[in-house]
Write an enzyme that holds these catalytic residues in place. Structure first.
Site, short mmCIF file in Angstrom:
data_model
loop_
_atom_site.label_atom_id
_atom_site.label_comp_id
_atom_site.label_asym_id
_atom_site.label_seq_id
_atom_site.Cartn_x
_atom_site.Cartn_y
_atom_site.Cartn_z
N HIS A 130 0.79 -1.26 -0.02
CA HIS A 130 -0.08 -0.01 -0.10
C HIS A 130 0.95 1.33 -0.08
CE1 HIS A 130 -3.41 -2.57 0.89
NE2 HIS A 130 -2.90 -2.99 1.84
N HIS B 244 -7.61 -4.54 -1.49
CA HIS B 244 -6.66 -5.61 -1.80
C HIS B 244 -7.67 -6.89 -2.71
CE1 HIS B 244 -6.62 -4.88 2.66
NE2 HIS B 244 -5.24 -4.87 2.26
#
Lengths: 334, 334
Positions: free
Chosen positions: A58, A221
């Site tokens: 991330h 995700h």
């Protein structure tokens, strides 16, 4: 998908090694776990420690947000996976300066388990008080009545910024966590996915999507969204995302918001600003004041295509946290 | 390739509109050309004006680098195309405070023509003195003996930063341009391309590349590189890029460099830091000191995959320019 890497088993270690070498004035590894990183600017005595963490992939979230004005330390997990309790505990011990430690992370089962275990160990073994605020800003991930079930996505940036500022202001642990929870209560995000990312270990796409399709509400995700359909114009996408947010939280004429348009990885800044343009039009038409805007890749999903829009409704206290300067390797605000 | 846009003909206008709305404290449009942007912090009387520009699609280059400590204004072109003379001239007039204006841009035929015409008009019509420094940092684009034929790529970031600092220091026009030219002389970049971008107007990939292939020395508009071959590990790619740079410029033990690992668009920060890790190892083994490191998407090519490595060899004067604080919408350095 092509990756510039050496061995897929060590991408996180090698990233961290590169990161620490690139920014030695900002960040250092702790001795026991190479996934434990803390600011080189020693946490002030009596200041609440702010600990963030989560899976890798991330970036700049989360390790990029350790520095003055934001987090004191981060525990780094594998790609899209929670860090284990050991690095969390080690960071906790390093950044506790007698005032306790605030844990801030997104609402995912693995994180809740591991941060929870670390908090218990900090209390029992080290007598360090830990309090927690969990980000749950993703409107698409559960109904309005069950906000506590929602995932944390890009809005985490605002929540960490608010808590980091509060800790800098000298607030005590309860107050820092109160501010973080208020920031979360006032923050809503909605995303759209255009193309998947691939895990380095497998090379497999994180979700399936057709040519010319988009998915509204996709998780960062690759968790399924709420609607798949033909790719629409930037304006229609912005309309949809902002509309879903404003149906979920009351933001009225005269209210102030912080806005984040967050790229998921491969979506160019050009497209992010085109979407921001429409977000601004909508808010302006409604008489909602944009207090400050952030546009860019703030919390990504490797090379995923798409973006999210986040609004945080501001009161005076949250506005002050948004204005607070930050000096981190991947984010600086004067 | 999927794009979040409304009408491909207006992507640049809509991006600029979004950009100005997102950062009204930083940037404003001039009245005659909506492609003319200047800092809202009025250029100081007697300070040399710093003007940058080039095609769109390289964001945060170039409009993101207008602000305190870097450029005073930017002229924005179409995607991968030079701005025309009119916006360049308008910016020139706005930022000239009696000390003249430094033009900084990359070495491309269209830019040379259009900035050249604007400089002439500034002289003849407005009696404004303009001097120019052209970035030519891309080692792959011409032989060592013909550096003046090389393209400007990510190293432009260092050249603009150096000149912006020099202007802030109060240097006169000749001195600002001298510093910019020295920065260019001391800067070398080498890139690798993994996947193409697509122009919004056509949707066509900017170059062809096979699955599992990479192209060394690729230009940032998709200009052909010097070698196509199988994708190698991050370490071998870094070895190759740094090696080609160090064969081109003498950087010896004890010398100091600024390092930039620049993502081209869709290559995740994780991979950029893995490459930086190896760059640091190589320089460290050679006893070359890294004075400051930058890792991230500094000058992109829409959603192109790949990255470049840039080294700028520093003397005391260039080191001072690298340390100078910057406050721009897309780049802040304390």
């Amino acid at each position: 998908m092509k990756k510039l890497m050496n061995d897929s088993r060590y991408v996180v270690e090698e990233m961290i090694e590169g990161y620490v070498k690139a920014h030695p004035d900002y960040i250092r590894q702790l001795p026991e776990n190479d996934r434990s990183l803390v600011t080189t600017k020693e946490t002030r005595e009596g200041k609440v420690g702010v600990l963030i963490g989560g899976g890798s992939g991330h970036e700049p979230g989360f390790l990029g947000y350790v520095g003055q004005g934001m987090a004191d330390g981060v525990a780094v997990g594998n790609i899209f996976a929670s860090p284990s309790p050991d690095p969390i505990l080690e960071v906790t011990k390093a950044i506790d300066k007698g005032a306790g430690v605030a844990y801030l992370y997104g609402n995912y089962a693995g994180d809740i388990m591991n941060f929870g275990m670390a908090a218990e160990m900090a209390d029992l073994e080290e007598d360090i008080r830990v309090e927690t605020a969990i980000a749950s800003d993703d409107v698409a991930s559960a109904p309005k009545e069950e906000k506590e079930k929602r995932r944390g996505i890009a809005g985490e940036f605002f929540i960490y910024k608010a808590a980091g500022a509060a800790a800098d202001f000298g607030y005590d642990l309860d107050e820092v966590v109160r501010v973080a929870k208020k920031a979360n209560e006032n923050t809503r995000s909605m995303g759209v996915g255009l193309s998947p990312c691939a895990l380095p270990q497998t090379g497999e796409p994180s979700f399936e999507i057709g040519e010319g399709e988009m998915e509204i509400g996709l998780g960062h995700h690759g968790e399924p969204g709420i609607e798949k359909g033909p790719l629409q114009t930037a304006d229609r996408v912005a309309d949809r995302l902002v509309n879903d947010i404003l149906e979920d939280i009351t933001i009225s004429k005269g209210d102030r918001v912080a806005v984040l348009v967050n790229g998921l990885g491969s979506t160019p800044l050009m497209e992010q600003y085109i979407v921001f343009r429409r977000v601004e039009q909508i808010l302006s038409e409604k008489g909602i004041e944009i207090y400050r805007s952030y546009v860019g890749n703030y919390i990504t999903s490797l090379e995923m295509g798409g973006l999210s829009v986040t609004l945080m409704k501001l009161d005076d206290e949250l506005a002050k946290t948004i204005d607070h300067p930050v000096d981190c390797p991947m984010f600086v605000q004067k």
